[in-house]
Design a protein around this motif. Structure first.
Motif, mmCIF file in Angstrom:
data_model
loop_
_atom_site.group_PDB
_atom_site.id
_atom_site.type_symbol
_atom_site.label_atom_id
_atom_site.label_comp_id
_atom_site.label_asym_id
_atom_site.label_seq_id
_atom_site.Cartn_x
_atom_site.Cartn_y
_atom_site.Cartn_z
ATOM 1 N N UNK A 2 11.378 -0.404 -3.672
ATOM 2 C CA UNK A 2 10.549 -1.060 -4.677
ATOM 3 C C UNK A 2 9.725 -2.175 -4.059
ATOM 4 N N UNK A 3 8.460 -2.229 -4.461
ATOM 5 C CA UNK A 3 7.585 -3.339 -4.136
ATOM 6 C C UNK A 3 7.027 -3.849 -5.456
ATOM 7 N N UNK A 4 7.275 -5.108 -5.752
ATOM 8 C CA UNK A 4 6.863 -5.651 -7.041
ATOM 9 C C UNK A 4 5.937 -6.840 -6.808
ATOM 10 N N UNK A 5 4.669 -6.656 -7.177
ATOM 11 C CA UNK A 5 3.690 -7.724 -7.027
ATOM 12 C C UNK A 5 3.706 -8.639 -8.237
ATOM 13 N N UNK A 6 3.368 -9.878 -8.018
ATOM 14 C CA UNK A 6 3.253 -10.847 -9.103
ATOM 15 C C UNK A 6 2.268 -11.931 -8.682
ATOM 16 N N UNK A 7 1.861 -12.745 -9.654
ATOM 17 C CA UNK A 7 0.999 -13.877 -9.351
ATOM 18 C C UNK A 7 -0.467 -13.683 -9.699
ATOM 19 N N UNK A 8 -0.831 -12.481 -10.119
ATOM 20 C CA UNK A 8 -2.206 -12.259 -10.515
ATOM 21 C C UNK A 8 -2.530 -12.955 -11.829
ATOM 22 N N UNK A 91 -10.205 -7.603 -8.722
ATOM 23 C CA UNK A 91 -9.679 -6.286 -8.368
ATOM 24 C C UNK A 91 -8.195 -6.226 -8.730
ATOM 25 N N UNK A 92 -7.654 -5.028 -8.641
ATOM 26 C CA UNK A 92 -6.203 -4.884 -8.644
ATOM 27 C C UNK A 92 -5.740 -4.993 -7.197
ATOM 28 N N UNK A 93 -4.770 -5.850 -6.969
ATOM 29 C CA UNK A 93 -4.253 -6.088 -5.620
ATOM 30 C C UNK A 93 -2.915 -5.381 -5.464
ATOM 31 N N UNK A 94 -2.808 -4.635 -4.361
ATOM 32 C CA UNK A 94 -1.622 -3.839 -4.097
ATOM 33 C C UNK A 94 -0.953 -4.279 -2.806
ATOM 34 N N UNK A 95 0.348 -4.236 -2.833
ATOM 35 C CA UNK A 95 1.169 -4.520 -1.662
ATOM 36 C C UNK A 95 1.554 -3.194 -1.011
ATOM 37 N N UNK A 96 1.534 -3.157 0.324
ATOM 38 C CA UNK A 96 1.857 -1.930 1.057
ATOM 39 C C UNK A 96 2.808 -2.254 2.198
ATOM 40 N N UNK A 97 3.826 -1.420 2.352
ATOM 41 C CA UNK A 97 4.764 -1.535 3.467
ATOM 42 C C UNK A 97 4.654 -0.285 4.321
ATOM 43 N N UNK A 98 4.490 -0.462 5.616
ATOM 44 C CA UNK A 98 4.267 0.686 6.475
ATOM 45 C C UNK A 98 5.084 0.575 7.757
ATOM 46 N N UNK A 100 5.295 3.164 11.105
ATOM 47 C CA UNK A 100 4.874 4.418 11.728
ATOM 48 C C UNK A 100 3.971 5.192 10.778
ATOM 49 N N UNK A 101 4.035 6.510 10.884
ATOM 50 C CA UNK A 101 3.195 7.351 10.022
ATOM 51 C C UNK A 101 4.001 8.007 8.908
ATOM 52 N N UNK A 102 5.314 7.863 8.968
ATOM 53 C CA UNK A 102 6.152 8.561 7.994
ATOM 54 C C UNK A 102 6.531 7.711 6.799
ATOM 55 N N UNK A 103 6.550 6.423 6.971
ATOM 56 C CA UNK A 103 7.062 5.550 5.921
ATOM 57 C C UNK A 103 5.936 4.635 5.429
ATOM 58 N N UNK A 104 5.582 4.821 4.165
ATOM 59 C CA UNK A 104 4.474 4.077 3.583
ATOM 60 C C UNK A 104 4.769 3.908 2.098
ATOM 61 N N UNK A 105 5.020 2.663 1.678
ATOM 62 C CA UNK A 105 5.387 2.390 0.294
ATOM 63 C C UNK A 105 4.365 1.465 -0.351
ATOM 64 N N UNK A 106 4.153 1.692 -1.654
ATOM 65 C CA UNK A 106 3.149 0.918 -2.386
ATOM 66 C C UNK A 106 3.770 0.280 -3.621
ATOM 67 N N UNK A 107 3.231 -0.874 -3.980
ATOM 68 C CA UNK A 107 3.584 -1.484 -5.241
ATOM 69 C C UNK A 107 2.687 -0.977 -6.359
ATOM 70 N N UNK A 108 2.923 -1.497 -7.558
ATOM 71 C CA UNK A 108 2.186 -1.013 -8.722
ATOM 72 C C UNK A 108 0.886 -1.769 -8.947
ATOM 73 N N UNK A 109 0.720 -2.876 -8.250
ATOM 74 C CA UNK A 109 -0.514 -3.635 -8.339
ATOM 75 C C UNK A 109 -0.443 -4.796 -9.310
#
Length: 116
Positions: A2-8, A91-98, A100-109
């Motif tokens: 889980x990636x949970x953005x806040x503060x917008x 804009x909508x701001x998104x958090x991303x965790x990466x 290598x090339x196999x693991x890439x996770x995104x928040x909901x914005x």
């Protein structure tokens, strides 16, 4: 995972906001972290990136000097401090965790709106 953005929110031009992204479910310190944004009708763009230990950061030209990315590996959180905000930062701001090339996770914005 889980990636949970806040503060917008709504801010006037010239104002500041700090976004947070709280991570869970993976080894946060093993991942490079980034902030992206997507404005209406536009493609998602990379705003800022920080390496696993926080030693290196990189920014889009449009936000250099105004934005600062940072991370706290003890809190599993990445931040984006945004100063001198402009209308075009809306804009909508998104958090991303990466890793290598196999693991890439995104928040909901989280929505950032710069308006007078």
């Amino acid at each position: 995972v889980q990636l949970v953005e806040s503060g917008g929110g709504l801010v006037q031009p010239g104002g500041s906001l700090r976004l947070s992204c709280a991570a869970s479910g993976f080894t946060f310190s093993s991942y490079a972290m980034s902030w992206y944004r997507q404005a209406p009708g536009k493609e998602r763009e990379l705003v800022a990136t920080i390496t696993r230990n926080g030693g290196t950061t990189d920014y889009a030209d449009s936000v250099k000097v105004r934005f600062t990315i940072s991370r706290d590996n003890a809190k599993n959180t990445v931040y984006l401090r945004m100063n001198s905000l402009k209308f075009e930062d809306t804009a909508v701001y998104y958090c991303d965790a990466k890793r290598g090339v196999l693991f890439d996770y995104w928040g909901q914005g989280t929505q950032v709106t710069v308006s007078s």
